[in-house]
Design an enzyme around this catalytic site. Structure first.
Site, PDB file in Angstrom:
ATOM      1  N   ASP A  85      14.746   3.753   3.303  1.00  0.00           N
ATOM      2  CA  ASP A  85      13.733   2.204   3.647  1.00  0.00           C
ATOM      3  C   ASP A  85      13.214   1.412   1.860  1.00  0.00           C
ATOM      4  O   ASP A  85      14.337   2.138   0.888  1.00  0.00           O
ATOM      5  CB  ASP A  85      11.909   3.579   3.179  1.00  0.00           C
ATOM      6  CG  ASP A  85      11.586   2.075   3.909  1.00  0.00           C
ATOM      7  OD1 ASP A  85      11.419   1.175   3.862  1.00  0.00           O
ATOM      8  OD2 ASP A  85      10.432   2.749   4.444  1.00  0.00           O
TER       9      ASP A  85
HETATM   10  C1  BGC Z   1       8.355  -0.712   5.158  1.00  0.00           C
HETATM   11  C2  BGC Z   1       9.922  -0.506   6.002  1.00  0.00           C
HETATM   12  C3  BGC Z   1      10.545  -1.780   6.551  1.00  0.00           C
HETATM   13  C4  BGC Z   1      10.736  -2.421   5.411  1.00  0.00           C
HETATM   14  C5  BGC Z   1      11.154  -3.582   5.429  1.00  0.00           C
HETATM   15  C6  BGC Z   1       9.147  -0.943   3.995  1.00  0.00           C
HETATM   16  O1  BGC Z   1       8.607  -0.784   2.971  1.00  0.00           O
HETATM   17  O2  BGC Z   1       8.067   1.119   5.095  1.00  0.00           O
HETATM   18  O3  BGC Z   1       9.001  -0.132   7.077  1.00  0.00           O
HETATM   19  O4  BGC Z   1      11.145  -1.782   7.728  1.00  0.00           O
HETATM   20  O5  BGC Z   1       9.843  -2.049   4.394  1.00  0.00           O
HETATM   21  O6  BGC Z   1       9.840  -4.563   5.094  1.00  0.00           O
END
Ligand code: BGC
Length: 730
Positions: free
Chosen positions: A260
């Site tokens: 993530d």
């Molecule tokens: C989120 C993800 C997301 C990623 C990219 C993160 O903060 O938890 O679900 O895909 O950001 O935007």
């Protein structure tokens, strides 16, 4: 009640792991991957393993290996973001179709629609030149306060699996990788960067992992995103138990583990505990910022240095690069990759169909709905959600929709003869990530105007609920209260005192308190419905489409009736360092049923404008492809006046088990279309391995002998099992 004897010794056949055989095609691809790998320098392989911008990683230009482009997800393709900041890139060609949020897809209980949904998303991703779609989210609904529940598929692992698998297959049919997220136990946003989840092996395997396992083993998903939080003392983006022992060894996942954004915290753990591609916000985990710091990522220069110093064997890097190249062979380097499409009428129609299939009618006294489209009644539409954009805000799932038709516009178009007035009644501020901004409106004047209009109208449609602001249904924070925000409950009380013909339409991704429920004749749970919100809602309220959505999670009467909350702060939200999932396997309806704490609206519940009756229950067993299956049959009849669809649900329980069990668990469902008066015969085929529990002593799935109870119904509230089946050791 019918009983059958089954020899349990036959039941081991299907417990064997996945087949290890590889097709000739796969072998050819693996040879190609090895050949590419042999041409790459250590530096080039390192560049594959970490971001080069917010949403891309480098390719190898000299030999034609393309960059990898990723996109959120999960309800539409996100607008282009700047190279090195979260500011929109301000392109003018990146508006898309906004599909309904995943809670709505879950409420449709329709795997065929989930495939179409995934395929349409894949087409839009292809058109926008994306290789990886960051979705679906399959974290289980544990607390109604979780700010991201709207992005997930509800509280039941079987339902979530049944929808995630076709969604992924649909996306990947377009040569775009799905990225199932967030693995695992990211069930709240509060303290998500560090909270350490303590949970039993059994709850982990029975409740929180099945949808991920189905994504890997049934849908053969090509990538998976680690979660921000910790599990047993290690961050999930480099958690050995989750990523090595379970995902890569037990489940044989051959795709790419993506962190993530900013979820990586340590080079050695990232190298040895299963992370393949580090994406991020800044350099030091989630915290400190330095512009264009991609070379400082944990899997960038620090990784390279350790290889150069001989502290890490280069084979560790090869393993990651091989997975990333495999992903490219499946996506950007795949021959005959299908062409994409975007904003076409079919996608818009599909977005509307999903919305219509997921809206849930919860209460409908004296046939308040459907409303006659020719009627010239005076309708007061009250509530900010009647006009508010719900594709914006909410965090990373925010969308730049080409079209978003509001509920108010939808109603005005659907009821041309009605006299429709509108009043906001309450107001919230704009959606700003991580902040609550006060509304500029005067609350008292909004209330006064709403009451005036409510009094003058024949009926009131109150369209409220939550929104995508911080501390509502939004990433990066949880809700602060179970109550409806912005004074809505008080407002509904005042409106119903003046005009009892008031129906409430809630737009949210979460359950809320409903102290006013007895005062309103009708209640509709609408979700974040995407581009066609207005027409979809209007079609349900007018009866042009008969509602068929079912709740994918339980609505408790009060917060304390929810399993996670009933154990106090150490269970939710934890003490800021740790939390303990003390409800264990008894989550959602499993808790309500087993502990006899009735929900306000149970899992699986949803009304229709017609009625259905179930009868003629039968059970037997059958071998299919070496697996013994439980066969359950029943008849479903539309006994009302309208054509409609019903979701027939099959639950199985095991009273007198060696371990604590939920009274019953969902093991099958079918959505059937029935004309008024029509009857259909349904056949459910339940593999017996789905009746097993996870035995913590042997760390293995175990099938118990003895009687099992089979419940068939129209929601999770079914008083008595209709059938029983006996499994016996021969
Ligand atoms: C989120 C993800 C997301 C990623 C990219 C993160 O903060 O938890 O679900 O895909 O950001 O935007």
């Amino acid at each position: 009640m019918i009983q059958r004897l089954l020899p349990i010794s036959f039941l081991t056949i299907f417990l064997l792991g996945l087949s290890t055989s590889t097709s000739a095609q796969d072998t050819k691809v693996e040879v190609q991957i090895d050949s590419i790998l042999s041409q790459l320098s250590t530096e080039e392989k390192i560049a594959l393993c970490h971001a080069q911008s917010k949403f891309s990683s480098a390719g190898v230009p000299g030999i034609g290996i393309p960059e990898l482009w990723l996109t959120d997800g999960p309800h539409g393709i996100r607008e282009e973001i700047s190279w090195d900041s979260w500011a929109p890139a301000a392109w003018t060609n990146d508006s898309i179709t906004a599909f309904p949020a995943l809670t709505c897809l879950a409420a449709s209980f329709d795997p065929n629609l989930a495939y179409e949904y995934g395929r349409a998303l894949g087409e839009e991703a292809r058109y926008r030149n994306k290789d990886v779609l960051l979705g679906p989210g399959v974290n289980i609904y544990r607390s109604p306060l979780n700010g991201r529940n709207f992005e997930y598929l509800g509280e039941d692992p079987y339902l979530a699996s049944c929808l995630a698998v076709p969604y992924i297959q649909g996306v990947q049919s377009m040569g775009v990788a799905a990225c199932v997220k967030h693995f695992a136990l990211n069930n709240q946003e509060k303290w998500r960067e560090h909270i350490d989840v303590q949970i039993s092996d059994r709850a982990l395997h029975e409740i929180y992992l099945p949808a991920f396992k189905a994504a890997v083993q049934e849908a053969e998903v090509w990538s998976l995103m680690g979660a921000y939080n910790q599990f047993r003392g290690q961050h999930c983006c480099h958690n050995k138990t989750l990523l090595i022992d379970i995902l890569k060894e037990d489940w044989r996942f051959d795709g790419v583990v993506i962190s993530d954004w900013g979820g990586t915290h340590n080079t050695l753990q990232a190298v040895y505990h299963g992370l393949d591609l580090e994406m991020g916000t800044w350099t030091n985990g989630l915290t400190s910022s330095k512009a264009n710091a991609y070379d400082s990522y944990f899997l960038a220069s620090p990784f390279l240095e350790k290889i150069k110093l001989g502290e890490i064997d280069e084979e560790e890097l090869n393993k990651k690069a091989r997975r990333i190249l495999r992903l490219m062979m499946r996506t950007s380097l795949a021959p005959n990759r299908p062409r994409g499409k975007m904003n076409n009428p079919e996608h818009l129609a599909l977005a509307q169909e999903v919305a219509e299939s997921g809206i849930v009618l919860l209460k409908n006294q004296n046939q308040f709905f459907p409303l006659d489209t020719n009627s010239d009644i005076k309708i007061a539409v009250i509530g900010e959600n009647a006009i508010r954009s719900m594709t914006q805000g909410g965090g990373s799932s925010a969308l730049k929709a080409k079209i978003e038709i509001s509920p108010l516009t939808g109603l005005i178009e659907a009821f041309p003869n009605a006299e429709i007035s509108f009043s906001m009644g309450y107001a919230s501020g704009p959606p700003v990530y991580g902040k609550v901004i006060a509304s500029p409106y005067d609350a008292d004047s909004l209330v006064a105007d709403a009451l005036r209009k409510a009094k003058e109208a024949d009926i009131v449609l109150f369209i409220g609920g939550l929104n995508k602001n911080h501390h509502q249904d939004c990433e990066g924070g949880d809700r602060l209260s179970f109550d409806l925000p912005f004074g809505q409950s008080e407002l509904i009380d005042k409106i119903t005192a003046l005009n009892p013909q008031t129906a409430v339409i809630l737009i949210s991704g979460n359950a809320v308190a409903m102290p006013w429920l007895n005062k309103v004749p009708a209640l509709v749970q609408a979700w974040y419905l995407g581009s066609q919100s207005g027409p979809a809602l209007a079609n349900i309220l007018s009866g042009k489409v008969n509602p068929s959505g079912k709740l994918p999670f339980s609505f408790p009467k009060k917060l304390r009736d929810n399993a996670a909350h009933s154990f106090g702060a150490i269970s939710y939200p934890g003490d800021s360092l740790e939390q303990h999932y003390l409800e264990d396997i008894l989550i959602g309806y499993r808790w309500h049923d087993t502990k006899n704490i009735p929900a306000l609206f149970p899992f699986g519940f949803g009304l229709s404008y017609t009625q259905f009756a179930l009868s003629n229950f039968k059970s037997s067993t059958e071998y299919a492809k070496g697996e013994l299956q439980l066969i359950v049959k029943c008849e479903v009849r539309n006994i009302g006046q309208f054509n409609g669809q019903e979701v027939v649900q099959l639950y199985v329980g095991k009273a007198n088990s060696a371990v604590e069990r939920a009274q019953k668990e969902l093991k099958g469902f079918q959505k059937v279309n029935l004309k008024a008066g029509e009857t259909k015969n349904l056949v459910f085929k339940i593999p017996l391995n789905s009746l097993m529990y996870y035995d913590e002593k042997s760390s293995a799935w175990t099938l118990e002998e003895g009687p099992y109870q089979i419940y068939l119904g129209q929601s999770s509230v079914i008083k008595e099992a209709q059938l029983s089946i006996e499994l016996q050791n021969s």
